[in-house]
Design a protein around this motif. Structure first.
Motif, PDB file in Angstrom:
ATOM      1  N   ASN A  15      -3.883  17.157   1.410  1.00  0.00           N
ATOM      2  CA  ASN A  15      -4.706  16.248   2.206  1.00  0.00           C
ATOM      3  C   ASN A  15      -5.334  15.137   1.375  1.00  0.00           C
ATOM      4  N   SER A  16      -5.266  15.243   0.063  1.00  0.00           N
ATOM      5  CA  SER A  16      -5.840  14.197  -0.796  1.00  0.00           C
ATOM      6  C   SER A  16      -4.875  13.033  -1.006  1.00  0.00           C
ATOM      7  N   TYR A  17      -3.605  13.198  -0.666  1.00  0.00           N
ATOM      8  CA  TYR A  17      -2.612  12.165  -0.966  1.00  0.00           C
ATOM      9  C   TYR A  17      -2.647  11.041   0.062  1.00  0.00           C
ATOM     10  N   ARG A  18      -2.367   9.844  -0.422  1.00  0.00           N
ATOM     11  CA  ARG A  18      -2.183   8.679   0.430  1.00  0.00           C
ATOM     12  C   ARG A  18      -0.732   8.258   0.314  1.00  0.00           C
ATOM     13  N   TRP A  19      -0.121   7.946   1.453  1.00  0.00           N
ATOM     14  CA  TRP A  19       1.326   7.781   1.468  1.00  0.00           C
ATOM     15  C   TRP A  19       1.744   6.325   1.583  1.00  0.00           C
ATOM     16  N   PRO A  20       2.469   5.817   0.618  1.00  0.00           N
ATOM     17  CA  PRO A  20       3.065   4.486   0.754  1.00  0.00           C
ATOM     18  C   PRO A  20       4.071   4.490   1.910  1.00  0.00           C
ATOM     19  N   ASP A  21       4.459   3.326   2.333  1.00  0.00           N
ATOM     20  CA  ASP A  21       5.454   3.196   3.400  1.00  0.00           C
ATOM     21  C   ASP A  21       6.849   3.346   2.783  1.00  0.00           C
ATOM     22  N   PHE A  22       7.301   4.603   2.677  1.00  0.00           N
ATOM     23  CA  PHE A  22       8.593   4.828   2.052  1.00  0.00           C
ATOM     24  C   PHE A  22       9.751   4.367   2.919  1.00  0.00           C
ATOM     25  N   ASP A  23       9.523   4.224   4.203  1.00  0.00           N
ATOM     26  CA  ASP A  23      10.562   3.649   5.051  1.00  0.00           C
ATOM     27  C   ASP A  23      10.819   2.203   4.619  1.00  0.00           C
ATOM     28  N   ARG A  24       9.750   1.455   4.398  1.00  0.00           N
ATOM     29  CA  ARG A  24       9.913   0.066   3.947  1.00  0.00           C
ATOM     30  C   ARG A  24      10.475   0.021   2.532  1.00  0.00           C
ATOM     31  N   ILE A  25       9.958   0.879   1.655  1.00  0.00           N
ATOM     32  CA  ILE A  25      10.412   0.893   0.266  1.00  0.00           C
ATOM     33  C   ILE A  25      11.902   1.218   0.180  1.00  0.00           C
ATOM     34  N   SER A  26      12.380   2.059   1.088  1.00  0.00           N
ATOM     35  CA  SER A  26      13.790   2.452   1.071  1.00  0.00           C
ATOM     36  C   SER A  26      14.716   1.266   1.297  1.00  0.00           C
ATOM     37  N   ARG A  27      14.209   0.206   1.872  1.00  0.00           N
ATOM     38  CA  ARG A  27      15.015  -0.973   2.188  1.00  0.00           C
ATOM     39  C   ARG A  27      15.009  -2.015   1.069  1.00  0.00           C
ATOM     40  N   GLU A  28      14.230  -1.773   0.029  1.00  0.00           N
ATOM     41  CA  GLU A  28      14.141  -2.744  -1.060  1.00  0.00           C
ATOM     42  C   GLU A  28      15.446  -2.785  -1.861  1.00  0.00           C
ATOM     43  N   GLU A  29      15.840  -3.963  -2.244  1.00  0.00           N
ATOM     44  CA  GLU A  29      17.021  -4.096  -3.100  1.00  0.00           C
ATOM     45  C   GLU A  29      16.672  -3.677  -4.523  1.00  0.00           C
ATOM     46  N   GLY A  30      17.612  -3.050  -5.191  1.00  0.00           N
ATOM     47  CA  GLY A  30      17.394  -2.659  -6.583  1.00  0.00           C
ATOM     48  C   GLY A  30      16.382  -1.541  -6.753  1.00  0.00           C
ATOM     49  N   THR A  77      14.554   1.740  -7.737  1.00  0.00           N
ATOM     50  CA  THR A  77      14.703   2.596  -8.910  1.00  0.00           C
ATOM     51  C   THR A  77      13.739   3.774  -8.838  1.00  0.00           C
ATOM     52  N   ALA A  78      13.978   4.760  -9.702  1.00  0.00           N
ATOM     53  CA  ALA A  78      13.063   5.890  -9.807  1.00  0.00           C
ATOM     54  C   ALA A  78      11.671   5.419 -10.201  1.00  0.00           C
ATOM     55  N   GLY A  79      11.603   4.424 -11.071  1.00  0.00           N
ATOM     56  CA  GLY A  79      10.313   3.894 -11.497  1.00  0.00           C
ATOM     57  C   GLY A  79       9.545   3.253 -10.360  1.00  0.00           C
ATOM     58  N   ARG A  80      10.250   2.575  -9.465  1.00  0.00           N
ATOM     59  CA  ARG A  80       9.593   1.956  -8.303  1.00  0.00           C
ATOM     60  C   ARG A  80       9.004   3.021  -7.391  1.00  0.00           C
ATOM     61  N   ILE A  81       9.711   4.139  -7.221  1.00  0.00           N
ATOM     62  CA  ILE A  81       9.199   5.235  -6.403  1.00  0.00           C
ATOM     63  C   ILE A  81       7.926   5.800  -7.025  1.00  0.00           C
ATOM     64  N   ARG A  82       7.939   6.000  -8.343  1.00  0.00           N
ATOM     65  CA  ARG A  82       6.740   6.493  -9.033  1.00  0.00           C
ATOM     66  C   ARG A  82       5.570   5.513  -8.877  1.00  0.00           C
ATOM     67  N   GLU A  83       5.869   4.238  -9.096  1.00  0.00           N
ATOM     68  CA  GLU A  83       4.828   3.222  -9.041  1.00  0.00           C
ATOM     69  C   GLU A  83       4.214   3.140  -7.653  1.00  0.00           C
ATOM     70  N   ALA A  84       5.038   3.290  -6.621  1.00  0.00           N
ATOM     71  CA  ALA A  84       4.542   3.212  -5.248  1.00  0.00           C
ATOM     72  C   ALA A  84       3.542   4.326  -4.962  1.00  0.00           C
ATOM     73  N   PHE A  85       3.878   5.552  -5.371  1.00  0.00           N
ATOM     74  CA  PHE A  85       2.946   6.658  -5.139  1.00  0.00           C
ATOM     75  C   PHE A  85       1.675   6.472  -5.961  1.00  0.00           C
TER      76      PHE A  85
END
Length: 222
Positions: free
Chosen positions: A140-155, A157-165
């Motif tokens: 319950n402490s986590y805040r969730w980025p919009d991974f649906d939107r992030i999934s559509r980004e070009e290029g 990377t694993a680093g982008r997923i980490r950075e988003a969270f």
């Protein structure tokens, strides 16, 4: 059964079945009672997990769509050791149906809940309720980025997923967020690293996963 908004925050929809039975977990490895040095919260990306399991009876609550559709769900909260991890510590206790129901939007599988308690929770605390309460407080402490939107980004990377969270969650840095990709490069899990006092810490290499520049994909499933 209704659930507070925080409990279902990472579920697109979530309906708890009227009846829940909790199976006996089968032990699939040796007992290891070693000192706990920290913890890993494993968060499974449900659209990828359910991609080939929509008709599976075993995973019906999570994957059939009859009880809702999920984003990230808790795979488990795992105690860590120095060179290995504790598991299957002796206990006669099992999670009760009411406990599983309370947490089903976080961990949508009674068999998964039973297994996680038997394999991991038993080495953290004496009572299943305590294990799931701690897991839910972290969840319950986590805040969730919009991974649906992030999934559509070009290029992507694993680093982008980490950075988003990390950007969405104060106190977290990308180095504290492990990423697990499957063999085809699709996101399978996030693995969040904690110290003994449940403070975020830098992940060891075995948990960190692929380097930041590795290409990644996120299956939306919707």
């Amino acid at each position: 059964m209704g659930l507070p908004a925080a409990a279902s925050a990472q579920a697109y929809q979530c309906k708890v079945p009227a009846r829940i039975s909790v199976p006996q977990a089968k032990q699939d490895g040796p007992v290891r009672q070693v000192p706990v040095t920290g913890y890993t919260m494993a968060l499974s990306w449900s659209p990828e997990f359910c991609r080939t399991r929509q008709r599976s009876g075993t995973h019906a609550t999570q994957c059939s769509g009859r009880n809702g559709r999920f984003g990230f769900i808790v795979h488990g909260l795992w105690p860590d050791g120095r060179s290995t991890w504790p598991q299957y510590c002796p206990t006669a206790r099992r999670p009760q149906p009411a406990t599983v129901a309370k947490n089903l939007c976080m961990m949508p599988s009674a068999s998964l809940a039973a297994r996680q308690w038997a394999k991991h929770g038993s080495c953290m605390t004496r009572r299943p309720d305590t294990y799931f309460n701690v897991t839910r407080i972290l969840w319950n402490s986590y805040r969730w980025p919009d991974f649906d939107r992030i999934s559509r980004e070009e290029g992507l990377t694993a680093g982008r997923i980490r950075e988003a969270f990390a950007s969405a969650n104060p106190g977290w840095e990308p180095s504290m967020v492990g990423v697990k990709l499957n063999r085809r490069g699709w996101l399978q899990e996030l693995r969040l690293c904690y110290g003994k006092r449940f403070r975020p810490k830098v992940c060891p290499s075995r948990t960190f996963g692929p380097k930041d520049g590795v290409k990644a994909k996120i299956w939306r499933g919707m």
